[in-house]
Each structure stands twice: as structure tokens, then as C-alpha cells.
Design an enzyme around this catalytic site. Structure first.
Site, PDB file in Angstrom:
ATOM      1  N   LYS A  59       0.733  -1.414   0.017  1.00 54.82           N
ATOM      2  CA  LYS A  59      -0.340  -0.057   0.213  1.00 54.82           C
ATOM      3  C   LYS A  59       1.392   1.257   0.464  1.00 54.82           C
ATOM      4  O   LYS A  59       2.277   1.249  -0.020  1.00 54.82           O
ATOM      5  CB  LYS A  59      -0.886   0.075   1.058  1.00 54.82           C
ATOM      6  CG  LYS A  59       0.073   0.103   2.550  1.00 54.82           C
ATOM      7  CD  LYS A  59      -1.715   0.027   3.903  1.00 54.82           C
ATOM      8  CE  LYS A  59      -0.218  -0.261   4.848  1.00 54.82           C
ATOM      9  NZ  LYS A  59      -1.356   0.542   5.841  1.00 54.82           N
ATOM     10  N   TYR A 287      16.007  31.345   4.721  1.00 53.49           N
ATOM     11  CA  TYR A 287      14.578  31.780   5.460  1.00 53.49           C
ATOM     12  C   TYR A 287      14.654  32.254   7.543  1.00 53.49           C
ATOM     13  O   TYR A 287      15.654  31.074   7.993  1.00 53.49           O
ATOM     14  CB  TYR A 287      13.232  31.264   4.854  1.00 53.49           C
ATOM     15  CG  TYR A 287      12.913  31.839   3.493  1.00 53.49           C
ATOM     16  CD1 TYR A 287      12.653  32.231   2.839  1.00 53.49           C
ATOM     17  CD2 TYR A 287      12.569  30.315   2.899  1.00 53.49           C
ATOM     18  CE1 TYR A 287      12.269  32.958   1.176  1.00 53.49           C
ATOM     19  CE2 TYR A 287      12.935  29.939   1.574  1.00 53.49           C
ATOM     20  CZ  TYR A 287      12.400  30.652   1.091  1.00 53.49           C
ATOM     21  OH  TYR A 287      12.017  31.232  -0.139  1.00 53.49           O
TER      22      TYR A 287
END
Length: 394
Positions: A59, A287
């Protein structure tokens, strides 16, 4: 004869294909070692009880490893079942030509879903009496007998009918004319923890439920309850199938289970240096300027970021390998790029490969290390590497 617009489209598509194929290792990528994957399957099969088959959980795009290729490899290596979470995942495998039995672990509750399950020869999980009735009615309309798997909740408190209330649920499925019970199963909540108390309690509840079904004349089909951790914990938990996800990818569900079998990591994450610059002291990086240089510092920019699955919370904590030598990541991790302090690497240059997860020479960086730093689990790290990172199947 092609008009100008058609010719332009064909040329643009050809250029796009060429650029993609040439660029597949130019920015960042994930490498999948299928030999390690096959070896892990064989190693895990070697510790199973004699009657036990291996169901490979593929999955979430095989935990980020690429479901189709992974499914093909594990089936060749000895897995006999596959498990997925959604109908779409099952359809993808069927469209790729995979014919092995596929268990859908998630719940399905509409006639449209049941029709798709029947059409694509998938095997659903039933969790409630209402599902039993709907599946039986829909199968009758389709003129089919559907194999179904019944889930008993023994303490996970997620999908399934609680063990002490399961007799009417299982009895109804047994009586349904258009359903065939392929298995009864449950799922452990704490199998990866050193204290086995809850695991033992869940196992006892599972055994009691099965005994109750037998006492009421219900034939017992295949049984399964073990995930990766429970599989490594004890052969007494193996029953007819084990559902192994994390461990087939070479990651242990808990450190105390690592001695049970030798596994190799299947996935590596790599990227390239795209620019190098030297910054003066007291210069902010990225940043927020959460990192500032304290001396002349050589900074390498690398073409990978949080949009690719490198968690921003690892900013100023992450370390990588450049030419076999560790280098610290500095400043805030950005959407598409990270910065490294490579002052101690005089020979580093643009184009060099950076390993974020994987090994170089004798050094190794693992998903477990990331998970521990972040206070999360390795499953989340593996599933986080996004699909704009090409998968390179080795």
C-alpha cells in the site's frame, strides 16, 4: 501532412521526453535496490512457521518504493499475497498484469466499490454486519461468489467488529449465499513495543473469538494477525499468513527485534550539488537567518527540499554524505533546496552526488535516524518522499 500546431506539439513532447530521461539523475532521485528487496523476502520467509505464507504489504505505493515494481519483485522472491489499502491501488496492480491474490485492507461500503472489487478480482475486508449484507446482495446481482476477509477488532480500536461481539457478524458471513470467507484476521496495536502484555492480550482475544466460532459450527478459514513486528516477535503468531510491510523494505519495526533476521535497506535518497559559494563571517543562510556563519564558510546548494519529502523540521539538524564524508545541513530547509556547510571538503564541486538516506563507503544514513530526530516513525519518513523524485530501479 501535419499542420504547424501538430508539429509543434510533437516536437515539444519529444523534447520533454528527452529532457526527462536525461535529467532523471540530475537534480534528485530515489534509488530502489530490488536485489536487497528480494533478499529481504527470502530472509523473512526463512523465519516463518512451516505452514505460513507471506503477504507483502504494498500500500501507499509500496511505502514510497514503487508498488508495481516492488510487487513484481516480491512475488518472484516468494511472497504469495499482496495487500493494499485502496481500490485504486489494487486496480493499478491489476492493470500492470499482476495476478496474485490482493487483499484490500481498507473498508468499502458502496455498491460501486463492490462492483469494482468483483471486476478487478480483488479481495475485500469486511468489518461490519451491514457490509456483509450489502456485499451479499450486490454479489447476488452480479451472479458471483465473492471471497471476503473478516476483520475482528481485538484491541486496535480501528476497523473490525469487536471480538466479543463478532459471532453474529461471522455467522452472517458464513450463511451468506454469495460470499466465501477467505480469512479471518485482526491487527496488533503494540507489537513493536518491548512489553508484550497488550500483544498477548490481543492474541488471547483472537484465540477466544476463533474458538467461539468453532463451537458454533463455523468452519475456520485462513487466519492471520501478524504485522512485521509480530512476525519477528514469535512464530506462535504466524498462523496461515503474515502481513509484512516495513520489514520487506529493510527497516526494523523496533530495535529490540533487529536480531531476529538480517535485512538490508532497499531505498536510498540522493541529490546533486547545484551551486557552491563562500560566505563571509556573520552571514545569514536561508529563510529567517536561523543559521549565521561564524567564519568564512563554503556553502553548497543541493537540489532537494521539503516538497520532495525532506522534513523542514530537520533544519539545522540534518547531516548528509558528500563523497563519503558527513556534512551538516545549515539554515532552513526550503521547498526545493537545502544548503550544506562543506568548508571541510576542499574537493567538492557542482554536480557531486549528496546522499541523504543510504550509504557511501562505510558510512550510512537511515530513515530510523530521521524518525528519531523528528519524534516520529520510519513508516512516515518512507511514505513522505514525493513522486517528483524519480524512482531508479536498480
Amino acid at each position: 501532412m501535419l499542420d504547424g500546431e501538430q508539429l509543434s506539439y510533437i516536437v515539444s513532447q519529444a523534447c520533454r521526453h528527452y529532457q526527462f530521461s536525461k535529467a532523471i539523475r540530475q537534480r534528485a532521485w530515489v534509488e530502489i535496490d530490488h536485489q536487497a528487496l528480494a533478499d529481504n523476502i527470502r530472509a523473512l520467509k526463512g523465519i516463518l512457521a512451516p505452514q505460513t505464507a507471506l503477504m507483502a504489504v504494498v500500500k501507499a505505493d509500496a511505502y514510497g518504493h514503487g508498488a508495481i515494481k516492488v510487487a513484481e519483485t516480491v512475488l518472484r522472491a516468494g511472497a504469495t499475497w499482496l495487500a493494499i489499502a485502496t481500490l485504486g491501488e489494487g486496480v493499478e496492480l491489476r492493470e500492470a498484469g499482476i495476478t496474485a491474490p490482493i487483499l484490500v485492507l481498507g473498508a468499502t461500503n458502496t455498491t460501486e466499490e463492490i462492483e469494482a472489487i468483483a471486476h478487478w478480482d480483488l479481495q475485500p475486508t469486511l468489518c461490519t454486519l451491514a457490509q456483509v449484507k450489502l456485499f451479499d446482495q450486490t454479489a447476488a446481482k452480479l451472479g458471483k461468489i465473492l471471497p471476503v476477509h473478516l476483520k475482528i477488532d481485538t484491541g486496535m480500536s480501528r476497523l473490525g467488529t469487536r471480538w466479543e461481539e463478532a459471532l453474529p457478524f461471522v455467522s452472517a458471513a458464513h450463511a451468506a449465499s454469495n460470499l466465501n470467507i477467505a480469512s479471518i484476521y485482526s491487527h496488533f496495536a503494540t507489537a513493536d513495543e518491548p512489553d508484550p502484555s497488550t500483544l498477548n492480550q490481543q492474541h488471547q482475544r483472537f484465540q477466544e473469538a476463533i474458538a467461539n466460532f468453532q463451537q458454533h459450527g463455523i468452519p475456520i478459514p485462513k487466519l492471520h494477525i501478524s504485522n512485521s513486528a509480530a512476525t519477528l516477535h514469535s512464530t506462535a503468531l504466524h498462523y496461515d499468513l503474515v502481513r509484512i510491510g516495513l520489514s520487506i523494505y529493510g527497516v526494523y519495526p523496533a530495535p529490540h527485534l533487529a536480531a531476529q533476521v538480517s535485512l538490508r535497506p532497499v531505498l536510498q535518497v540522493k541529490a546533486r550539488i547545484t551551486q557552491i559559494k563562500t560566505l563571509p563571517p556573520n552571514t545569514g543562510v536561508s529563510y529567517g537567518h536561523r543559521f549565521k556563519t561564524s567564519a568564512p564558510t563554503k556553502i553548497a546548494v543541493v537540489g532537494i527540499g521539503y516538497a520532495d519529502g525532506v522534513p523542514r523540521r530537520l533544519s539545522n539538524q540534518l547531516k548528509v554524505l558528500v563523497n563519503g564524508i558527513f556534512a551538516p545541513q545549515v539554515g532552513a530547509i526550503t521547498m526545493d533546496q537545502i544548503m550544506l556547510d562543506v568548508t571541510h571538503l576542499p574537493a567538492v564541486q557542482v554536480g557531486d552526488v549528496v546522499t541523504l538516506i543510504g550509504h557511501e563507503t562505510k558510512e550510512q544514513l537511515t530513515v530510523d535516524q530521521w524518525a528519531n530526530q523528528l519524534g516520529t516513525i520510519s513508516w512516515e519518513i518512507l511514505c513522505g518522499f514525493k513522486h517528483r523524485l524519480p524512482r531508479i530501479n536498480l
